[in-house]
Design an enzyme around this catalytic site. Structure first.
Site, short mmCIF file in Angstrom:
data_model
loop_
_atom_site.label_atom_id
_atom_site.label_comp_id
_atom_site.label_asym_id
_atom_site.label_seq_id
_atom_site.Cartn_x
_atom_site.Cartn_y
_atom_site.Cartn_z
N GLU A 1 6.85 -6.18 8.08
CA GLU A 1 6.06 -5.59 6.99
C GLU A 1 6.48 -4.15 6.73
O GLU A 1 5.65 -3.24 6.82
CB GLU A 1 4.58 -5.64 7.35
CG GLU A 1 4.02 -7.03 7.59
CD GLU A 1 2.66 -7.00 8.29
OE1 GLU A 1 2.20 -5.91 8.70
OE2 GLU A 1 2.06 -8.07 8.43
N LYS B 1 0.81 -1.22 0.00
CA LYS B 1 0.00 0.00 0.00
C LYS B 1 0.84 1.27 0.00
O LYS B 1 0.43 2.30 -0.50
CB LYS B 1 -0.94 0.02 1.22
CG LYS B 1 -0.28 0.32 2.56
CD LYS B 1 -1.36 0.69 3.60
CE LYS B 1 -0.80 1.18 4.91
NZ LYS B 1 -0.24 0.13 5.78
N HIS C 1 1.84 -4.06 14.93
CA HIS C 1 2.36 -2.91 14.18
C HIS C 1 2.46 -1.77 15.18
O HIS C 1 1.45 -1.37 15.75
CB HIS C 1 1.41 -2.56 13.03
CG HIS C 1 2.02 -1.63 12.03
ND1 HIS C 1 2.54 -0.40 12.38
CD2 HIS C 1 2.22 -1.74 10.69
CE1 HIS C 1 3.02 0.20 11.29
NE2 HIS C 1 2.85 -0.60 10.26
C1 PLP Z 1 0.66 0.30 6.64
C2 PLP Z 1 1.05 -1.00 7.18
C3 PLP Z 1 2.38 -1.43 7.10
C4 PLP Z 1 3.50 -0.56 6.58
O1 PLP Z 1 3.79 0.46 7.49
P1 PLP Z 1 5.08 1.38 7.31
O2 PLP Z 1 4.98 2.35 8.41
O3 PLP Z 1 4.99 2.01 5.97
O4 PLP Z 1 6.26 0.51 7.45
C5 PLP Z 1 2.66 -2.70 7.53
N1 PLP Z 1 1.71 -3.50 8.05
C6 PLP Z 1 0.42 -3.12 8.14
C7 PLP Z 1 -0.57 -4.08 8.69
C8 PLP Z 1 0.05 -1.86 7.73
O5 PLP Z 1 -1.22 -1.48 7.87
#
Ligand code: PLP
Length: 444
Positions: free
Chosen positions: A293, A94, A222
Site C-alpha cells: 500500500e 489518502k 504497516h
Molecule cells: C497511510 C497508509 C498507507 C500509506 O503510507 P505511506 O507511508 O504513504 O506509504 C498505507 N496503508 C495504510 C493502512 C495507511 O494508513
C-alpha cells in the site's frame, strides 16, 4: 459491477502491458525523462508566474499553485516493478487523491488502498473494478461498511474483536486481512500506537473469526510511514508468517500478505526493497499473493509548489548591525504546508522569481547558502505557529511580489490543507508529463 474473485496468482487485466520493453529501457529512458522533467516543470512554473500581474490580477489569481509531473509517478512505478516485482502496489489514496495521479495508476494496473466511503467512491467512479480496492482501515464506520458491501469492495482489514462482530452483521462475505502490530520506532509517522493486533491476541481473533464463520484471507501490516529501517520489514514479514501458520492450524487458507506502505522514494528504496524481497521469498512460497500500500513513494517527488511573497518585514538588529527579512507567503501550515505539522516534513525554500528574473533550478536552496541574506518564511494566517522556515538564506534580496518554490510537495500536503482564516484549500495543479509512456497511457 460484480467483484471478480481474485486468485493469488492472477494479474490485473490492464497490468504492465509493455513492461518487458519498459524494464529493459529503465535507466536510459527513465533518466532521459528525469532530465526532461526539470525543463518541463521549469517552463510550466515560468509561464504561469510571468502571466500574473499582482497589481491588476483578480482575487486569488496569484494563489499558490502546483506543477505535477505525471512522468515522475510513472518512473516510480517502473522502479517499483523492477525492485519489488512480487508486490502488487495498491496506492494509498489518502496520501494525494489527485485525479490525474489516480487515472495514471489505474491505467498502469495498480490497486488502491482506500480508508473511507469518499475514497472508495472516487476510485469506483473511475471505472475501477472493486476487486482492485482494499478498504485498509481496521476501525470502520458502520454505514461505510454497508456501503463497501453494496459496492462489492470485499477486501478489508481488521485488528479487534468488535470489528469482527461488525463484519459478521454487515458484510459476512468480506475477505478479511488481520492487521498486525509492528515495530515502527524507526519510522517518521508511527502508526502502531493506533492500529494492529499484537501477536499475543491474534490466535484469539482468528478463533473468533472461525466461530463467526468469517473469511480471513490474509495478514496486513504497516511498518510506519516514512520507514527508514529495513529490519522493521523483515521482522514484520516473520511475524506475518507466524500468523499465517496460526491461521492454517485453525483451518484458514490464507492466500495474501499485505506489506502496507511506508516506502520512501529516496535512494534507500533499492536496498530496502532488496531486503524485503529476500525475506518475502524466504518466508512465503510463490503461490502466496503479495500486495503493498505505498502512498508517499509514488507522489512525494512528483509535485512542486510555487508560492507568492505577499508581504515582507525588515528586521534590523542594531547591536549586531545585521538586517534580515520575514517573508509572508500565501500558503502555510494550515494549507499545503500542513505536511510540516502532520508529516514532519521540512520543505526546502528556493527562489523562483526575483524581480524580472526567473531562477528555477539555478540557485542553491535556502538551506545551502550560509552567510548570505537571512530570511524566515511565514504562512498567511494569523497564527504564530504558521511558519514554514524559521531561518534560511538566499543570495538575492527577495521582495514583495516575488515567488518561491518548494520541491517534493506531493505527499500529505494538499490532502490535509484546511480553510482556516478563510484561505483556500484548493489550489490549481498544472500538469506536465516527462515520460512519453505515461502520456500515451493518459492520451495526452
Ligand atoms: C497511510 C497508509 C498507507 C500509506 O503510507 P505511506 O507511508 O504513504 O506509504 C498505507 N496503508 C495504510 C493502512 C495507511 O494508513
Amino acid at each position: 459491477m460484480a467483484p471478480s474473485a481474485l486468485t493469488p496468482t492472477e494479474e490485473y487485466h490492464l497490468s504492465y502491458k509493455d513492461l518487458q520493453s519498459i524494464d529493459s529501457n529503465l535507466g536510459t529512458t527513465a533518466y532521459h525523462g528525469a532530465g526532461k522533467a526539470k525543463e518541463l516543470i521549469g517552463d510550466a512554473l515560468k509561464s504561469r508566474v510571468e502571466a500574473i500581474d499582482q497589481d491588476t490580477c483578480g482575487v486569488g489569481e496569484e494563489d499558490a499553485f502546483f506543477v505535477g509531473d505525471l512522468g515522475e509517478v510513472y518512473r516510480q512505478h517502473l522502479r517499483w516493478k523492477k525492485n519489488l516485482g512480487r508486490v502488487k502496489p495498491h496506492y494509498a489514496v489518502k496520501c494525494n487523491p489527485d485525479p490525474q495521479v489516480l487515472r495514471l495508476l489505474s491505467e498502469l494496473g495498480t490497486g488502491f488502498d482506500c480508508a473511507s466511503k469518499t475514497e472508495i467512491e472516487q476510485v469506483l467512479k473511475m471505472g475501477i473494478d472493486p476487486s482492485r480496492i482494499i478498504y485498509a482501515q481496521p476501525c470502520k464506520t458502520k454505514s461505510y461498511v454497508r456501503y463497501a458491501a453494496q459496492a462489492g469492495v470485499k477486501q478489508m482489514t481488521f485488528d479487534n474483536a468488535d470489528e469482527l462482530y461488525k463484519t459478521k452483521q454487515l458484510f459476512p462475505d468480506a475477505e478479511l486481512f488481520l492487521r498486525i502490530l509492528t515495530d515502527d520506532s524507526a519510522s517518521l509517522c508511527r502508526l502502531s500506537q493506533k492500529f494492529g493486533a499484537s501477536l499475543d491476541t491474534t490466535a484469539e481473533l482468528l478463533e473468533l473469526a472461525k466461530t463467526l464463520e468469517l473469511n480471513v484471507v490474509g495478514v496486513a501490516f504497516h511498518v510506519g510511514s516514512g520507514a527508514s529501517d529495513p529490519k522493521a520489514f523483515v521482522k514484520a514479514v516473520q511475524d506475518a508468517r507466524f500468523v499465517f501458520d496460526q491461521a492454517a492450524d485453525l483451518g484458514f487458507n490464507m492466500h495474501t500478505l499485505d506489506v502496507g506502505g511506508g516506502f520512501t522514494g529516496d535512494q534507500s528504496f533499492e536496498p530496502m526493497a532488496a531486503v524485503l524481497s529476500a525475506s518475502l521469498d524466504a518466508y512465503f512460497p510463490p503461490q502466496v499473493r503479495i500486495i503493498g500500500e505505498p502512498g508517499r513513494y509514488y507522489v512525494a517527488t512528483a509535485f512542486t509548489i510555487a508560492c507568492h511573497v505577499i508581504a515582507r518585514r525588515t528586521v534590523a538588529d542594531a547591536t549586531l548591525g545585521t538586517t534580515s527579512y520575514m517573508l509572508y507567503l500565501n500558503d502555510g501550515v494550515y494549507g499545503n504546508f500542513s505536511s510540516i505539522i502532520f508529516d514532519h516534513q521540512h520543505p526546502v525554500p528556493r527562489v523562483l522569481k526575483c524581480g524580472d528574473d526567473v531562477l528555477y533550478d539555478t540557485g542553491r536552496s535556502g538551506y545551502d547558502t550560509p552567510s548570505m541574506i537571512e530570511y524566515s518564511i511565514w504562512g498567511p494566517t494569523c497564527d504564530g505557529i504558521d511558519v514554514i522556515s524559521s531561518s534560511c538564506a538566499f543570495p538575492e534580496t527577495v521582495n514583495c511580489g516575488d515567488w518561491l518554490y518548494f520541491e517534493d510537495m506531493g505527499a500529505y500536503t494538499k490532502c490535509s490543507a484546511t480553510r482556516f482564516n478563510g484561505f483556500s484549500d484548493t489550489h490549481d495543479v498544472v500538469y506536465v508529463c516527462s515520460e512519453p509512456g505515461a502520456s500515451a497511457l493518459l492520451g495526452l
